[in-house]
Motif scaffolding. Structure first.
Motif, mmCIF file in Angstrom:
data_model
loop_
_atom_site.group_PDB
_atom_site.id
_atom_site.type_symbol
_atom_site.label_atom_id
_atom_site.label_comp_id
_atom_site.label_asym_id
_atom_site.label_seq_id
_atom_site.Cartn_x
_atom_site.Cartn_y
_atom_site.Cartn_z
ATOM 1 N N PHE A 184 0.827 -1.206 0.000
ATOM 2 C CA PHE A 184 0.000 0.000 0.000
ATOM 3 C C PHE A 184 0.863 1.259 0.000
ATOM 4 O O PHE A 184 0.540 2.246 -0.668
ATOM 5 N N ASP A 185 1.954 1.240 0.737
ATOM 6 C CA ASP A 185 2.851 2.398 0.782
ATOM 7 C C ASP A 185 3.483 2.659 -0.582
ATOM 8 O O ASP A 185 3.565 3.806 -1.037
ATOM 9 N N VAL A 186 3.947 1.595 -1.240
ATOM 10 C CA VAL A 186 4.566 1.755 -2.565
ATOM 11 C C VAL A 186 3.524 2.238 -3.576
ATOM 12 O O VAL A 186 3.785 3.171 -4.350
ATOM 13 N N ALA A 187 2.348 1.629 -3.572
ATOM 14 C CA ALA A 187 1.297 2.024 -4.519
ATOM 15 C C ALA A 187 0.889 3.472 -4.297
ATOM 16 O O ALA A 187 0.688 4.233 -5.260
ATOM 17 N N SER A 188 0.791 3.878 -3.040
ATOM 18 C CA SER A 188 0.421 5.262 -2.725
ATOM 19 C C SER A 188 1.490 6.240 -3.192
ATOM 20 O O SER A 188 1.187 7.323 -3.701
ATOM 21 N N ARG A 189 2.746 5.847 -3.056
ATOM 22 C CA ARG A 189 3.842 6.711 -3.473
ATOM 23 C C ARG A 189 3.772 7.010 -4.973
ATOM 24 O O ARG A 189 4.095 8.097 -5.417
ATOM 25 N N PHE A 190 3.318 6.014 -5.744
ATOM 26 C CA PHE A 190 3.210 6.207 -7.186
ATOM 27 C C PHE A 190 1.814 6.652 -7.622
ATOM 28 O O PHE A 190 1.531 6.759 -8.809
ATOM 29 N N GLY A 191 0.921 6.876 -6.652
ATOM 30 C CA GLY A 191 -0.417 7.358 -6.967
ATOM 31 C C GLY A 191 -1.322 6.324 -7.605
ATOM 32 O O GLY A 191 -2.253 6.663 -8.341
ATOM 33 N N TYR A 192 -1.060 5.042 -7.328
ATOM 34 C CA TYR A 192 -1.861 3.973 -7.922
ATOM 35 C C TYR A 192 -2.966 3.558 -6.957
ATOM 36 O O TYR A 192 -2.692 3.017 -5.883
ATOM 37 N N ALA A 193 -4.221 3.811 -7.340
ATOM 38 C CA ALA A 193 -5.366 3.486 -6.483
ATOM 39 C C ALA A 193 -6.130 2.270 -6.975
ATOM 40 O O ALA A 193 -6.975 1.746 -6.264
ATOM 41 N N ASP A 194 -5.849 1.800 -8.191
ATOM 42 C CA ASP A 194 -6.613 0.729 -8.841
ATOM 43 C C ASP A 194 -8.092 1.108 -8.913
ATOM 44 O O ASP A 194 -8.963 0.427 -8.383
ATOM 45 N N ASN A 195 -8.354 2.206 -9.591
ATOM 46 C CA ASN A 195 -9.727 2.707 -9.727
ATOM 47 C C ASN A 195 -10.121 2.935 -11.187
ATOM 48 O O ASN A 195 -11.027 3.708 -11.487
ATOM 49 N N GLY A 196 -9.428 2.258 -12.090
ATOM 50 C CA GLY A 196 -9.780 2.371 -13.492
ATOM 51 C C GLY A 196 -9.013 3.428 -14.260
ATOM 52 O O GLY A 196 -9.254 3.626 -15.452
ATOM 53 N N ASP A 197 -8.081 4.121 -13.601
ATOM 54 C CA ASP A 197 -7.268 5.142 -14.262
ATOM 55 C C ASP A 197 -6.130 4.449 -15.018
ATOM 56 O O ASP A 197 -5.054 4.217 -14.477
ATOM 57 N N LYS A 198 -6.387 4.100 -16.278
ATOM 58 C CA LYS A 198 -5.418 3.326 -17.064
ATOM 59 C C LYS A 198 -4.127 4.097 -17.321
ATOM 60 O O LYS A 198 -3.039 3.515 -17.367
ATOM 61 N N GLU A 199 -4.242 5.414 -17.484
ATOM 62 C CA GLU A 199 -3.039 6.215 -17.734
ATOM 63 C C GLU A 199 -2.103 6.160 -16.521
ATOM 64 O O GLU A 199 -0.891 5.962 -16.665
ATOM 65 N N ARG A 200 -2.662 6.305 -15.333
ATOM 66 C CA ARG A 200 -1.858 6.238 -14.118
ATOM 67 C C ARG A 200 -1.281 4.838 -13.929
ATOM 68 O O ARG A 200 -0.131 4.654 -13.541
ATOM 69 N N GLU A 201 -2.092 3.816 -14.235
ATOM 70 C CA GLU A 201 -1.635 2.438 -14.081
ATOM 71 C C GLU A 201 -0.423 2.155 -14.957
ATOM 72 O O GLU A 201 0.550 1.534 -14.517
ATOM 73 N N MET A 202 -0.445 2.620 -16.203
ATOM 74 C CA MET A 202 0.674 2.367 -17.106
ATOM 75 C C MET A 202 1.933 3.116 -16.655
ATOM 76 O O MET A 202 3.045 2.616 -16.804
#
Length: 286
Positions: A184-202
């Motif tokens: 969760f800390d690593v994902a938060s650092r990169f702004g990854y919420a897993d909410n359908g934002d494909k641009e952020r995911e890539m």
């Protein structure tokens, strides 16, 4: 055994109502239900009005089915990661012996919680077991399920990484919690919420894959979702996540964040058959 129930929901009240109805019809033999929680995500800014109506329906269905249940409603859309972070914080603070976590797109057999109770009781005594899971292998014909009704197998064999309806004991919660928080800390650092934002995911995909491959020496990992951490945690802690072979639930989620009708049908989920009886015990191996 006192078991808490957790449900993660967003904007699919028709799916959630199906899950809640099937939860309300469980046999409940030999265990007690503790607290029941709904972790309800908030509206997406791009479809606030539409989401707000669906979210209100989800909360209404939950409160009608479980009047004493606890609603944890996010004011904004915090995604799967945000809700699971809050869920794990609640689980670690609970005094119940075990927990079972659902997403909204399952319809349970009346035997589901009975089977999970059997699995959790044995897992509580076995330091080799991590998560347990009774959705089984979706799409397997009934006669094959019947032949192997007592069989257990590694969870990763069944679904690769996607998880529904998993159970966890108090000791395993304590062991998995620090590893989940690392993710969760690593994902938060990169702004990854897993909410359908494909641009952020890539943008953050390579960094999150590096986390899995470095922390877990988990080569060839291709998924960055929170579900993948269950396999990572089991690997690091020398535990195995187990599922039944027979299916005690079916997936209803044809359309969602990680699913389309075409994908759902290709996996064989559409015509899944649910086992209508539970064994006295399962085949456990050292």
């Amino acid at each position: 055994m006192l078991i808490d129930l957790y449900i993660v929901s967003y904007n699919r009240p028709d799916y959630l109502s199906c899950l809640l109805n099937s939860l309300d019809q469980q046999n409940c033999n030999g265990y007690e239900i503790g607290n029941i929680h709904l972790f309800q995500d908030g509206p997406n800014p791009d479809r606030r009005d539409e989401d707000a109506h669906k979210i209100a329906s989800c909360i209404e269905f939950f409160q009608r089915t479980f009047p004493s249940g606890h609603v944890h409603a996010a004011e904004t859309n915090i995604g799967i990661n945000g809700n699971y972070k809050k869920l794990w914080d609640d689980m670690i603070s609970s005094n119940s012996a075990a927990a079972i976590v659902f997403e909204d797109d399952l319809e349970l057999s009346p035997h589901y919680l009975d089977v999970m109770n059997m699995l959790l009781r044995r897992a509580e005594e076995n330091p080799n077991v991590g998560l347990v899971f009774a959705v089984g292998i979706l799409g397997i014909p009934y006669e094959f399920q019947k032949q192997r009704i007592k069989a257990l197998m590694p969870m990763s064999t069944a679904f690769s990484i996607h998880r529904w309806g998993w159970g966890i004991t108090r000791d395993v919660i304590k062991e998995f919690y620090p590893i989940k928080n690392m993710y969760f800390d690593v994902a938060s650092r990169f702004g990854y919420a897993d909410n359908g934002d494909k641009e952020r995911e890539m943008k953050c995909r390579d960094d999150l894959l590096e986390f899995f491959n470095t922390v877990g020496v988990y080569q060839n990992m291709y998924a960055i979702q929170v579900d993948a951490v269950y396999d990572l945690a089991a690997l690091l802690l020398n535990r195995v996540n187990l599922t039944t072979y027979a299916s005690y639930a079916r997936s209803t989620g044809e359309v969602g964040l990680h699913s389309t009708e075409e994908f759902f049908n290709r996996l064989g989920y559409k015509h899944s058959v649910v086992m209508d009886e539970a064994p006295q015990d399962f085949d456990w191996y050292e």
